[in-house]
Design an enzyme around this catalytic site. Structure first.
Site, PDB file in Angstrom:
ATOM      1  N   GLY A  85      -6.191   0.526 -17.191  1.00  0.00           N
ATOM      2  CA  GLY A  85      -4.736  -0.366 -17.801  1.00  0.00           C
ATOM      3  C   GLY A  85      -4.633  -1.283 -16.936  1.00  0.00           C
ATOM      4  O   GLY A  85      -4.914  -1.996 -16.203  1.00  0.00           O
ATOM      5  N   GLY A  86      -3.678  -2.366 -17.571  1.00  0.00           N
ATOM      6  CA  GLY A  86      -2.862  -3.712 -16.854  1.00  0.00           C
ATOM      7  C   GLY A  86      -2.273  -3.081 -15.479  1.00  0.00           C
ATOM      8  O   GLY A  86      -1.957  -1.711 -14.669  1.00  0.00           O
ATOM      9  N   ALA A  87      -1.982  -4.159 -14.915  1.00  0.00           N
ATOM     10  CA  ALA A  87      -1.131  -3.597 -13.460  1.00  0.00           C
ATOM     11  C   ALA A  87       0.270  -3.307 -13.931  1.00  0.00           C
ATOM     12  O   ALA A  87       0.998  -3.985 -15.185  1.00  0.00           O
ATOM     13  CB  ALA A  87      -0.687  -5.212 -12.877  1.00  0.00           C
ATOM     14  N   ARG A  88       0.789  -2.489 -13.328  1.00  0.00           N
ATOM     15  CA  ARG A  88       2.107  -1.673 -13.480  1.00  0.00           C
ATOM     16  C   ARG A  88       2.138  -1.473 -14.686  1.00  0.00           C
ATOM     17  O   ARG A  88       3.237  -0.906 -15.279  1.00  0.00           O
ATOM     18  CB  ARG A  88       3.354  -2.260 -12.617  1.00  0.00           C
ATOM     19  CG  ARG A  88       3.437  -2.810 -11.708  1.00  0.00           C
ATOM     20  CD  ARG A  88       3.986  -2.323 -10.714  1.00  0.00           C
ATOM     21  NE  ARG A  88       3.807  -2.406  -9.612  1.00  0.00           N
ATOM     22  CZ  ARG A  88       3.312  -1.487  -8.395  1.00  0.00           C
ATOM     23  NH1 ARG A  88       2.123  -0.511  -8.944  1.00  0.00           N
ATOM     24  NH2 ARG A  88       3.478  -2.374  -7.594  1.00  0.00           N
ATOM     25  N   SER A  89       1.451  -0.907 -15.631  1.00  0.00           N
ATOM     26  CA  SER A  89       1.057  -0.056 -16.928  1.00  0.00           C
ATOM     27  C   SER A  89       1.989   1.598 -16.713  1.00  0.00           C
ATOM     28  O   SER A  89       1.745   2.161 -17.398  1.00  0.00           O
ATOM     29  CB  SER A  89      -0.710  -0.151 -17.246  1.00  0.00           C
ATOM     30  OG  SER A  89      -1.246   0.400 -17.210  1.00  0.00           O
ATOM     31  N   ALA A 120      -7.777   6.182  -1.353  1.00  0.00           N
ATOM     32  CA  ALA A 120      -7.133   4.988  -1.173  1.00  0.00           C
ATOM     33  C   ALA A 120      -7.845   3.740  -0.685  1.00  0.00           C
ATOM     34  O   ALA A 120      -8.372   3.822   0.356  1.00  0.00           O
ATOM     35  CB  ALA A 120      -5.861   5.071  -0.852  1.00  0.00           C
ATOM     36  N   HIS A 133       3.121   3.650  -2.102  1.00  0.00           N
ATOM     37  CA  HIS A 133       2.486   4.326  -2.639  1.00  0.00           C
ATOM     38  C   HIS A 133       2.001   5.899  -2.128  1.00  0.00           C
ATOM     39  O   HIS A 133       2.796   6.711  -3.378  1.00  0.00           O
ATOM     40  CB  HIS A 133       1.737   3.969  -2.986  1.00  0.00           C
ATOM     41  CG  HIS A 133       0.440   3.806  -3.970  1.00  0.00           C
ATOM     42  ND1 HIS A 133       0.323   4.719  -4.595  1.00  0.00           N
ATOM     43  CD2 HIS A 133       0.513   3.496  -6.013  1.00  0.00           C
ATOM     44  CE1 HIS A 133      -0.874   4.898  -5.565  1.00  0.00           C
ATOM     45  NE2 HIS A 133      -0.999   3.840  -6.295  1.00  0.00           N
ATOM     46  N   GLU A 156       5.041   7.346  -0.498  1.00  0.00           N
ATOM     47  CA  GLU A 156       5.675   8.300  -0.816  1.00  0.00           C
ATOM     48  C   GLU A 156       6.575   8.751  -1.740  1.00  0.00           C
ATOM     49  O   GLU A 156       6.037   9.954  -2.015  1.00  0.00           O
ATOM     50  CB  GLU A 156       7.299   7.087  -0.224  1.00  0.00           C
ATOM     51  CG  GLU A 156       6.902   7.063   1.405  1.00  0.00           C
ATOM     52  CD  GLU A 156       8.161   5.794   1.582  1.00  0.00           C
ATOM     53  OE1 GLU A 156       8.715   4.866   0.362  1.00  0.00           O
ATOM     54  OE2 GLU A 156       8.338   5.090   2.850  1.00  0.00           O
ATOM     55  N   ARG A 191       3.055   9.949  -3.793  1.00  0.00           N
ATOM     56  CA  ARG A 191       2.248  10.899  -3.842  1.00  0.00           C
ATOM     57  C   ARG A 191       2.745  11.801  -3.569  1.00  0.00           C
ATOM     58  O   ARG A 191       3.091  12.022  -2.334  1.00  0.00           O
ATOM     59  CB  ARG A 191       1.232  10.012  -3.073  1.00  0.00           C
ATOM     60  CG  ARG A 191      -0.543  10.286  -3.327  1.00  0.00           C
ATOM     61  CD  ARG A 191      -1.367   9.917  -2.516  1.00  0.00           C
ATOM     62  NE  ARG A 191      -1.520   9.288  -2.263  1.00  0.00           N
ATOM     63  CZ  ARG A 191      -1.729   7.558  -1.535  1.00  0.00           C
ATOM     64  NH1 ARG A 191      -2.220   8.319  -0.289  1.00  0.00           N
ATOM     65  NH2 ARG A 191      -1.459   6.585  -1.518  1.00  0.00           N
TER      66      ARG A 191
END
Length: 186
Positions: A6-10, A30, A46, A48, A50
């Site tokens: 998907g796109g960024a921040r999707s 990661a 990210h 924090e 998880r």
């Protein structure tokens, strides 16, 4: 193996993580190697969000060699950043001049080889350990054509990597505005 794109921040990462929420032992791979303050802060946020019970491996190369036994779930986030790191691997500077003579076909062959080895290792691991594998990637081909050669080459390589991963995956999801749509699988 499940591919989430998907796109960024999707909402790709959140959705990918939700697939493994009921697994006992999860390894979060990661692939980001933060190089500036802004990226360091993004990685921190990210981490924090998880699941704190999950183990984390921060790496983008030779992933199969770094897997330890006992995981019931493995997530790789993000393939696109992995491609970026592999594309720039070994470079000391990132000036426009450094890219003029780059052999993008050779770099793509190296990247596909690394991705193929990762997929083989993950599939072998999954069969041996009954492990669910989730790969997160960005769909970079749905936007504008990049103005510069480096951007166009990156988009093309990332697109071909995504096609390969989608072919290898049992299920593929496309996430838009936090809504996952299954586009491959039963």
């Amino acid at each position: 193996m499940i591919l989430v794109t998907g796109g960024a921040r999707s909402g790709k990462s959140s959705f990918g993580e939700s697939i493994l929420k009921d697994e006992d032992r999860v390894l979060y791979i990661a692939t980001s190697i933060p190089k500036d303050e802004e990226m360091i802060e993004r990685v921190k946020k990210h981490r924090e969000t998880r699941n704190q019970k999950w183990d984390t491996l921060e790496s983008y190369k030779n992933l199969g060699e770094q897997l330890k036994e006992g995981y019931t779930g493995i997530i790789v986030d993000c393939i696109t950043i992995m491609v970026t790191n592999l594309l720039f691997h070994g470079m000391e500077s990132f000036e426009e001049e450094d890219f003029k003579n780059m052999n993008f076909r050779k770099k793509e062959e190296e990247i596909i080889k690394e991705i193929s080895l990762m997929v083989k290792s993950l599939k072998d691991y999954a069969l041996k350990n009954s492990t669910r594998i989730v790969l997160i990637t960005n769909e970079v081909g749905a936007g504008l054509v990049p103005e510069y050669k480096l951007g166009r080459e990156f988009r093309d390589i990332a697109g071909r990597v995504n096609q390969y991963l989608a072919k290898e995956a049992k299920e593929v999801y496309f996430v838009v505005s936090g809504i996952p749509m299954k586009i491959k699988g039963e």
